[in-house]
Scaffold this active site. Structure first.
Site, PDB file in Angstrom:
ATOM      1  N   GLN A   1      11.741   0.401  12.711  1.00  0.00           N
ATOM      2  CA  GLN A   1      11.136   1.028  11.553  1.00  0.00           C
ATOM      3  C   GLN A   1       9.828   0.820  11.560  1.00  0.00           C
ATOM      4  OE1 GLN A   1      13.315   0.673   7.472  1.00  0.00           O
ATOM      5  NE2 GLN A   1      14.553  -0.911   8.730  1.00  0.00           N
TER       6      GLN A   1
ATOM      7  N   ARG B   1      17.739   5.997   4.586  1.00  0.00           N
ATOM      8  CA  ARG B   1      17.234   5.942   3.288  1.00  0.00           C
ATOM      9  C   ARG B   1      18.651   6.265   2.408  1.00  0.00           C
ATOM     10  NH1 ARG B   1      14.767   2.350   3.699  1.00  0.00           N
ATOM     11  NH2 ARG B   1      15.345   2.627   5.612  1.00  0.00           N
TER      12      ARG B   1
ATOM     13  N   LYS C   1      17.625  -7.832   4.201  1.00  0.00           N
ATOM     14  CA  LYS C   1      16.306  -8.683   4.905  1.00  0.00           C
ATOM     15  C   LYS C   1      15.779  -9.745   3.928  1.00  0.00           C
ATOM     16  CE  LYS C   1      12.735  -6.158   5.213  1.00  0.00           C
ATOM     17  NZ  LYS C   1      11.945  -6.928   4.107  1.00  0.00           N
ATOM     18  N   THR C   2      15.423  -9.111   2.850  1.00  0.00           N
ATOM     19  CA  THR C   2      14.769  -9.920   1.645  1.00  0.00           C
ATOM     20  C   THR C   2      15.590 -10.886   1.257  1.00  0.00           C
ATOM     21  OG1 THR C   2      13.780  -7.805   0.753  1.00  0.00           O
ATOM     22  CG2 THR C   2      13.729  -9.658  -0.691  1.00  0.00           C
TER      23      THR C   2
ATOM     24  N   ASP D   1       7.242 -11.599   6.904  1.00  0.00           N
ATOM     25  CA  ASP D   1       8.244 -10.412   6.731  1.00  0.00           C
ATOM     26  C   ASP D   1       7.523  -9.165   7.252  1.00  0.00           C
ATOM     27  OD1 ASP D   1       9.803  -8.725   5.262  1.00  0.00           O
ATOM     28  OD2 ASP D   1       9.147  -8.657   3.255  1.00  0.00           O
ATOM     29  N   GLU D   2       8.423  -8.193   7.395  1.00  0.00           N
ATOM     30  CA  GLU D   2       7.718  -6.692   8.143  1.00  0.00           C
ATOM     31  C   GLU D   2       6.864  -7.091   9.335  1.00  0.00           C
ATOM     32  OE1 GLU D   2       9.250  -4.379   7.076  1.00  0.00           O
ATOM     33  OE2 GLU D   2       9.471  -4.370   4.964  1.00  0.00           O
TER      34      GLU D   2
END
Length: 734
Positions: A259, A607, A41-42, A228-229
Site C-alpha cells: 500500500q 476497499r 493494524k491499528t 505507524d504506516e
C-alpha cells in the site's frame, strides 16, 4: 507477568489471532509488522502500546509513538486509554512533525534558534521566498516561487541541508541558482527565528546526527519506538527514526509495502523493503487474515499485487467465517457516457434494495474523472460527496476558467472580472484594483469598462497600461473567435493565450498536473452543449444543487484519498491503459511507477467489503472527438476464476483484439488529441518550420523549437518557452 496483567489478559489479548498476538508480545529488538489491508493494524499497534505499559516494561514517556496524521494519533490515544481504563499521561505520541517540533524546541539554541520560534505556514513561506528571489533579482514570472518552494521541500524531505545537495539531486531552477536561494532562505528563517514544516524534522535530524549529547538524550529517553504506516516514510523521517533507534533497537514498525502509494510526495518504499538490512536479526510478523472483504475480493487483490517484484510478499486470506461472496465484476462498456449511466443505475438499484449510500463509493485514478459521475448523480437525484477534495465545478482552476467565460459573454460581470484580472499575475495590485473600482463608481460602469477608460485616458501608465491593453484586446479577439469557431475552441484558446495553462505548467507542486487534467476535462465537458450560454446555465444549476439536508451520501474520491477507508460496494471505473495505469506516471517513472500504479489498484480493490465492480470503456471522449481505448493491463492480471464479466461480448472481443499481446512498460497508445488542440480549425496553408524566427503580439520575438500540427513550441526572447497556435504568429525574416 504481574497478577494485574494476568487478571486483565482477556480484556486486551484474548481477542487477537495468533499473528496479531505475536506482533504484540514480541517486545524486544526490532520488529516489522507487515499488516495487509483489513488485518487489524491499528488494533495491533494500540494493544502493543498498552502491553508495554501493563507489563511494566516502560513508563508512558519512554515510548515514542509516531503516526502520520493527528486523527490517527487521537484514535490511538483513545484506544490505549480504553485498554488501560484511564488516560495515559506524558505520552510522546503524535505525528512526525509534532514530535520533531517538540524536540527542536528543547534544543533550539543548538540549531541557531530560540525556543519560541515560529512555524511558517505555506503562504508565509511563499512570501518569504518571493522576497529572497527579488533580492537576488530572479524573474518570478519565468521562475515561479512555488516551484522553488516545491524543490526546497523535496531537498528537506531527503534530509539535505544547504551545501549538502549532491550533483544528481541539483536543480536547474533559475539557471542553477536554487541551492544559493535555498541557503539564503534558511538564513532568513533563522533571522526571523522561524522554521517551515520541513525544518521540524530536517533540523532535528541534523542535531541528532551532529550533536552526540542531543542524540544520547533521546536515545536514553525512549526505550521503545512504535511507527505507524512505515511504508509512507520519506528519507528524512527514515534517518530520524534510525538515529533514535540505534541504541535500544526496540523499534516496531507497522506497515504494508503493498500500500505504498505516495512516492509523489516523497515516500520511499525502499525504507520498508530494507528493514531487515537496517536492523539485522529483525523479527518479521505478517498479518494476512483480512476481516473486511469477501474471499473473491481478497483473491483478486492478492493475485494482482503478486505481479510486483518490489515487495516483501504476503497473501491476504479471509479472517471472517462469512467470507463467501460474489466474484469481482468486470464490466466492458461501449463508451465513458455508458459507464456513467451503468454506475448511476447500479447505485440507484442498490439504494432501492436497502443499501445505504454511505456504504457505496466511486474510486477514480484522477480527480477529473468525477465530473461525469457527478453530473449523472445530479440527473438521478442521488446525493453525493467528494471526499478529500472539491466537487468538479468548485475547484479553483475550474472557477477561474468559468470566470473567463463569464466575462467573455457578459463583460459587466464584475465578480468574474475581478477574479481573473490578475490570474495569472499581470501586475494588478491593490492600488490598481482600487483605481478600477473608483472609476467604475464615478462613471457608473462595470470594472471592465472602467479598465478600458483607464487605459484610454493614460491613467494606467507604463507596463500596466500595456498589459491591460493587451488583456482587453485578447477578449475582443476571443469574442470574434467565439462567432467563427465556437465555444469549445474558444475556451481552449483562452486558457492558452491568457497564460493560464502556462501558469499551471510552470507550477511544480504535486497538484499542478491534476489541475491541468481538470481543465482538459472542462473543455471536454463543453462539447456536450450547443452554446456557451447553455453550458454556463448548466454550471449554475449544478452549483445551486450542490448541497442538501440529507446526510447519507454516495462517496466519490481518488484512489489515493481512499486509503484507510472501506465500503460495502466499490466502483472502480476507467481501468484503461493511459487512464489506469496513468500514462504520465509510466512516461516519467517506467517500471517503478508501474508497480506503484499496481499498488494503487490493490488499494482500490481492498476497499470493498462485499462488492467490487471494475469497468472499462472502449471509447473515451478526448477533446471533442472520441478515441478508442484498450483495457488496463491490470484487468488481465486478475484471476479469471474469481471474475464475473459483463457488458457487450462484442465490446469485450474488440478490446481483446485491440490489446497488444504483451504490454511494454510504457503503453503504446494511439496518439490522443490534447485538450488544447484545435482540430476543427482549417490548417494553416504555410506551415512554419522548426528553427523559424517568428513574432507574437503578446510574447514578442522567438524561435520555433518544436511543431505538432498547428501547435508550436516557441522559445521567446522575453517570455521563455510557450506553446501557441501557429495562426497567432508571423514569420520574421527567412
Amino acid at each position: 507477568m504481574s497478577a494485574y496483567v494476568a487478571g486483565r489478559e482477556s480484556a486486551y489479548l484474548e481477542g487477537l489471532n495468533a499473528a496479531q498476538r505475536d506482533a504484540v508480545e514480541a517486545t524486544e529488538g526490532p520488529v516489522l509488522v507487515l499488516a495487509g489491508a483489513g488485518t487489524g493494524k491499528t488494533r495491533v499497534l494500540t494493544t502493543r502500546f498498552a502491553h508495554l505499559l501493563l507489563t511494566r516494561r516502560a513508563f508512558p514517556n519512554q515510548i515514542l509513538t509516531v503516526t502520520f496524521t493527528n486523527k490517527a494519533a487521537r484514535e490511538m490515544r483513545e484506544r490505549v486509554a480504553a485498554i488501560l481504563g484511564h488516560a495515559a499521561e506524558g505520552l510522546w505520541l503524535g505525528t512526525f512533525h509534532a514530535l520533531g517540533a517538540r524536540m527542536l524546541r528543547r534544543f533550539a539554541d543548538r540549531a541557531g534558534l530560540q525556543s519560541n520560534f515560529s512555524i511558517l505556514d505555506t503562504d508565509d513561506q511563499l512570501r518569504l521566498l518571493k522576497q529572497i528571489m527579488e533580492a537576488a533579482r530572479v524573474d518570478a514570472k519565468r521562475w515561479p516561487p512555488n516551484a522553488l518552494m516545491a524543490q526546497i521541500q523535496r531537498w528537506k524531505d531527503r534530509g539535505f541541508m544547504p551545501g549538502e545537495i549532491p550533483a544528481e539531486q541539483d536543480s536547474d531552477f533559475a539557471n542553477g541558482r536554487a541551492q544559493t536561494l535555498y541557503a539564503a532562505y534558511q538564513d532568513r528563517l533563522k533571522t526571523l527565528n522561524a522554521t517551515d514544516f520541513g525544518d521540524l524534522l530536517l533540523l532535528t535530524t541534523h542535531l541528532l546526527k551532529n550533536d552526540p549529547e542531543v542524540l544520547a538524550t533521546y536515545q536514553r529517553a525512549f526505550r521503545y519506538i512504535l511507527v505507524d504506516e512505515y511504508q509512507d516514510t520519506n528519507l528524512v523521517q527514515y534517518y530520524w527514526l534510525r538515529l533514535l533507534a540505534q541504541a535500544q533497537k526496540n523499534i516496531c514498525c507497522v506497515g504494508d509495502d503493498d500500500q505504498s502509494i505516495y512516492s509523489w510526495r516523497g515516500a520511499e518504499i525502499e525504507n520498508i523493503l530494507k528493514f531487515e538490512r537496517d536492523f539485522p536479526g529483525a523479527k518479521i510478523v505478517k498479518l494476512e487474515a483480512n476481516y473486511r472483504s469477501t474471499a473473491p475480493i481478497l483473491a483478486a487483490a492478492s493475485h494482482l499485487i503478486s505481479h510486483n517484484e518490489g515487495r516483501l510478499g504476503k497473501t491476504l486470506r479471509p479472517g471472517r467465517n462469512d467470507a463467501a461472496g460474489d466474484n469481482v465484476e468486470v464490466v466492458a462498456l461501449w463508451d465513458s457516457e455508458e459507464e456513467a449511466r451503468m454506475v448511476g443505475g447500479r447505485v440507484e438499484h442498490l439504494s432501492r434494495a436497502g443499501e445505504s449510500l454511505a456504504e457505496m463509493a466511486i474510486l477514480v485514478r484522477a480527480g477529473f474523472q468525477t465530473r461525469a459521475f457527478e453530473e449523472r448523480m445530479i440527473t438521478l437525484g442521488i446525493p453525493y460527496r467528494i471526499i478529500g477534495g472539491l466537487r468538479f465545478y468548485e475547484r479553483a482552476e475550474i472557477r477561474d476558467a468559468i470566470a473567463y467565460l463569464r466575462v467573455l459573454v457578459q463583460p459587466a460581470d464584475d465578480l468574474a472580472f475581478e477574479r481573473i484580472v490578475n490570474t495569472p499575475k499581470r501586475g494588478v495590485g491593490d492600488t490598481s484594483l482600487r483605481a478600477m473600482h473608483e472609476r467604475a463608481r464615478t462613471a457608473q460602469v462595470s470594472l471592465y469598462a472602467a479598465t478600458e477608460m483607464l487605459v484610454a485616458s493614460g491613467d494606467f501608465r507604463g507596463k500596466l497600461r500595456a498589459t491591460m491593453a493587451e488583456f482587453l484586446k485578447l477578449f475582443q479577439q476571443w469574442r470574434a473567435l467565439l462567432q467563427t469557431e465556437g465555444h469549445v475552441v474558444t475556451l481552449a484558446t483562452m486558457l492558452d493565450e491568457s497564460g493560464y495553462t502556462a501558469m499551471w505548467q510552470a507550477d511544480k507542486s504535486p497538484e499542478a498536473p491534476g489541475r491541468l487534467e481538470n481543465l482538459k476535462e472542462l473543455v471536454r465537458a463543453m462539447a456536450d452543449f450547443d452554446t456557451l450560454q447553455g453550458f454556463l446555465d448548466h454550471v449554475s444549476l449544478v452549483m445551486e444543487n450542490e448541497e442538501n439536508a440529507e446526510d447519507t451520501k454516495l462517496s466519490m474520491m481518488t484512489l489515493h484519498g481512499a486509503k484507510g477507508l472501506e465500503f460495502e460496494t466499490v466502483f472502480l471505473p476507467g481501468w484503461e491503459e493511459g487512464v489506469f495505469p496513468n500514462q504520465r506516471a509510466l512516461d516519467e517513472g517506467g517500471l517503478k511507477s508501474l508497480e506503484e500504479e499496481r499498488r494503487l489498484a490493490y488499494v482500490g480493490i481492498t476497499r470493498a467489503k462485499k462488492r467490487c465492480i471494475i469497468s472499462h470503456a472502449a471509447n473515451r471522449r478526448i477533446y471533442a472527438n472520441w478515441q478508442s481505448s484498450i483495457p488496463s493491463r491490470f484487468i488481465e492480471e486478475l484471476p479469471k476464476e474469481f471474475l464475473q464479466t459483463s457488458g457487450s461480448a462484442a465490446i469485450a472481443q474488440s478490446h481483446r483484439l485491440a490489446a497488444p499481446p504483451a504490454f511494454p512498460i510504457i503503453a503504446q497508445r494511439p496518439r490522443q488529441a490534447d485538450a488544447w488542440e484545435q482540430p476543427s480549425r482549417p490548417a494553416r496553408a504555410d506551415k512554419i518550420p522548426v528553427g523559424a524566427r517568428v513574432f507574437h503580439q503578446k510574447f514578442g520575438y522567438g524561435v520555433v523549437i518544436a511543431a505538432d500540427d498547428d501547435r508550436l513550441d516557441i522559445d521567446f526572447e522575453a517570455a521563455g518557452e510557450k506553446r501557441v497556435l501557429d495562426r497567432f504568429v508571423e514569420r520574421h525574416g527567412g
